[in-house]
Design an enzyme around this catalytic site. Sequence first.
Site, PDB file in Angstrom:
ATOM      1  N   HIS A   1      -5.711 -29.553  45.912  1.00 60.87           N
ATOM      2  CA  HIS A   1      -6.984 -28.862  45.705  1.00 60.87           C
ATOM      3  C   HIS A   1      -8.142 -29.700  46.215  1.00 60.87           C
ATOM      4  O   HIS A   1      -8.031 -30.902  46.425  1.00 60.87           O
ATOM      5  CB  HIS A   1      -7.179 -28.474  44.229  1.00 60.87           C
ATOM      6  N   CYS A   2      -9.261 -29.005  46.420  1.00 58.01           N
ATOM      7  CA  CYS A   2     -10.498 -29.651  46.845  1.00 58.01           C
ATOM      8  C   CYS A   2     -11.640 -28.940  46.129  1.00 58.01           C
ATOM      9  O   CYS A   2     -11.471 -28.453  45.018  1.00 58.01           O
ATOM     10  CB  CYS A   2     -10.648 -29.601  48.371  1.00 58.01           C
ATOM     11  N   ARG A   3     -12.779 -28.864  46.764  1.00 62.33           N
ATOM     12  CA  ARG A   3     -13.933 -28.220  46.142  1.00 62.33           C
ATOM     13  C   ARG A   3     -13.780 -26.696  46.158  1.00 62.33           C
ATOM     14  O   ARG A   3     -13.976 -26.034  45.151  1.00 62.33           O
ATOM     15  CB  ARG A   3     -15.202 -28.648  46.879  1.00 62.33           C
TER      16      ARG A   3
END
Length: 104
Positions: free
Chosen positions: A64-66
Amino acid sequence: MKSITVAQLKAKLDAGEKINLIDVREPHEYAEANLGGQLVPLGKIQTMQLEDLEDLKEEPVYIHCRSGKRSAMACMVLDQVGFKETYNVEGGILDWIDKYGMPK
């Protein structure tokens, strides 16, 4: 690369499943809010600094990221170097915060 929603990820975490969660954001973003995943910024993955991840090649890896864009790029790179099962967390931590508030 497969996809997983934040709701599906939360269900796994709530059930106590041991999952390989990788956060590909930058350290300052991780410090603001994180889901407890291992921090491996996208730049390290793009430059093939994968020693922290090598032992996960045969296991499911949730990334995941932003918002889901950097994590999708990370999944593509990892898929190309032989990772068997990568999952992009759709919507990233922004979607998590929108649905569940700031992670504890």
